[in-house]
Design a protein around this motif. Structure first.
Motif, PDB file in Angstrom:
ATOM      1  N   CYS A 111       0.803  -1.225   0.000  1.00 53.19           N
ATOM      2  CA  CYS A 111       0.000   0.000   0.000  1.00 53.19           C
ATOM      3  C   CYS A 111       0.836   1.276   0.000  1.00 53.19           C
ATOM      4  N   THR A 112       2.163   1.134   0.046  1.00 52.50           N
ATOM      5  CA  THR A 112       2.986   2.328  -0.075  1.00 52.50           C
ATOM      6  C   THR A 112       3.026   2.808  -1.521  1.00 52.50           C
ATOM      7  N   ASP A 113       2.512   2.010  -2.438  1.00 55.48           N
ATOM      8  CA  ASP A 113       2.427   2.364  -3.854  1.00 55.48           C
ATOM      9  C   ASP A 113       1.017   2.888  -4.142  1.00 55.48           C
ATOM     10  N   PRO A 114       0.872   4.173  -4.453  1.00 58.20           N
ATOM     11  CA  PRO A 114      -0.463   4.727  -4.682  1.00 58.20           C
ATOM     12  C   PRO A 114      -1.209   4.068  -5.843  1.00 58.20           C
ATOM     13  N   GLU A 115      -0.497   3.577  -6.836  1.00 59.25           N
ATOM     14  CA  GLU A 115      -1.145   2.911  -7.964  1.00 59.25           C
ATOM     15  C   GLU A 115      -1.812   1.614  -7.512  1.00 59.25           C
ATOM     16  N   VAL A 116      -1.199   0.920  -6.585  1.00 59.94           N
ATOM     17  CA  VAL A 116      -1.783  -0.314  -6.035  1.00 59.94           C
ATOM     18  C   VAL A 116      -3.108   0.010  -5.351  1.00 59.94           C
TER      19      VAL A 116
ATOM     20  N   HIS B 208      -5.071   2.484  -5.953  1.00 62.18           N
ATOM     21  CA  HIS B 208      -6.039   2.826  -6.996  1.00 62.18           C
ATOM     22  C   HIS B 208      -6.609   1.559  -7.642  1.00 62.18           C
ATOM     23  N   GLN B 209      -5.722   0.617  -7.965  1.00 65.19           N
ATOM     24  CA  GLN B 209      -6.158  -0.627  -8.596  1.00 65.19           C
ATOM     25  C   GLN B 209      -7.079  -1.434  -7.682  1.00 65.19           C
ATOM     26  N   LEU B 210      -6.874  -1.331  -6.377  1.00 60.52           N
ATOM     27  CA  LEU B 210      -7.716  -2.050  -5.421  1.00 60.52           C
ATOM     28  C   LEU B 210      -9.033  -1.320  -5.145  1.00 60.52           C
ATOM     29  N   GLY B 211      -9.163  -0.112  -5.649  1.00 64.64           N
ATOM     30  CA  GLY B 211     -10.413   0.630  -5.507  1.00 64.64           C
ATOM     31  C   GLY B 211     -10.647   1.249  -4.148  1.00 64.64           C
ATOM     32  N   VAL B 212      -9.577   1.604  -3.439  1.00 66.27           N
ATOM     33  CA  VAL B 212      -9.764   2.177  -2.111  1.00 66.27           C
ATOM     34  C   VAL B 212     -10.500   3.510  -2.152  1.00 66.27           C
ATOM     35  N   HIS B 213     -10.486   4.174  -3.285  1.00 69.57           N
ATOM     36  CA  HIS B 213     -11.200   5.449  -3.410  1.00 69.57           C
ATOM     37  C   HIS B 213     -12.712   5.268  -3.267  1.00 69.57           C
ATOM     38  N   ASP B 214     -13.196   4.042  -3.360  1.00 67.87           N
ATOM     39  CA  ASP B 214     -14.624   3.765  -3.189  1.00 67.87           C
ATOM     40  C   ASP B 214     -15.017   3.567  -1.724  1.00 67.87           C
TER      41      ASP B 214
ATOM     42  N   ILE C 103       2.938   6.288   7.710  1.00 62.77           N
ATOM     43  CA  ILE C 103       2.684   7.664   7.274  1.00 62.77           C
ATOM     44  C   ILE C 103       2.467   7.717   5.770  1.00 62.77           C
ATOM     45  N   LEU C 104       3.269   6.985   5.014  1.00 62.10           N
ATOM     46  CA  LEU C 104       3.144   6.976   3.559  1.00 62.10           C
ATOM     47  C   LEU C 104       1.804   6.388   3.124  1.00 62.10           C
ATOM     48  N   VAL C 105       1.389   5.300   3.730  1.00 57.17           N
ATOM     49  CA  VAL C 105       0.102   4.690   3.387  1.00 57.17           C
ATOM     50  C   VAL C 105      -1.043   5.643   3.739  1.00 57.17           C
ATOM     51  N   SER C 106      -0.963   6.278   4.892  1.00 59.20           N
ATOM     52  CA  SER C 106      -1.992   7.244   5.290  1.00 59.20           C
ATOM     53  C   SER C 106      -2.065   8.398   4.299  1.00 59.20           C
TER      54      SER C 106
ATOM     55  N   LEU D 184      -5.212   9.426   1.844  1.00 62.93           N
ATOM     56  CA  LEU D 184      -5.720  10.793   1.795  1.00 62.93           C
ATOM     57  C   LEU D 184      -5.758  11.295   0.355  1.00 62.93           C
ATOM     58  N   ASP D 185      -4.679  11.063  -0.385  1.00 63.41           N
ATOM     59  CA  ASP D 185      -4.609  11.459  -1.796  1.00 63.41           C
ATOM     60  C   ASP D 185      -5.653  10.726  -2.640  1.00 63.41           C
ATOM     61  N   ALA D 186      -6.003   9.509  -2.244  1.00 63.62           N
ATOM     62  CA  ALA D 186      -6.999   8.723  -2.975  1.00 63.62           C
ATOM     63  C   ALA D 186      -8.422   9.192  -2.683  1.00 63.62           C
TER      64      ALA D 186
END
Length: 75
Positions: free
Chosen positions: A32-37, A39-45, A61-64, A68-70
């Motif tokens: 989850c430190t990779d923002p693209e991952v 996005h692919q998992l749909g956390v924005h939903d 901190i990076l995952v948080s 937030l960015d998602a």
């Protein structure tokens, strides 16, 4: 899940994910430190997220920040 919420469990440890996969709505082995991952998992939903990385403050901190960015409103 008792409240009929979808729960997505994510960890880098495949054994841990497998152990909990039957009790969660969704589960994935991912970094989850990779923002693209994320996005692919749909956390924005999702409207809420819990970050439980107790062994690596930088990763926590990076995952948080990625959540937030998602656009996840409750972290």
């Amino acid at each position: 899940m008792r409240r009929d919420w979808d729960v997505l469990g994510i960890d880098t440890d495949a054994r841990l994910v497998q152990k909990h996969s039957d009790t969660l709505t969704h589960s994935a082995v991912a970094d989850c430190t990779d923002p693209e991952v994320l996005h692919q998992l749909g956390v924005h939903d999702f409207t809420s997220a819990v970050v439980g990385i107790g062994t690596d403050m930088e990763a926590s901190i990076l995952v948080s920040s990625n959540l937030l960015d998602a656009g996840v409103p409750n972290i």
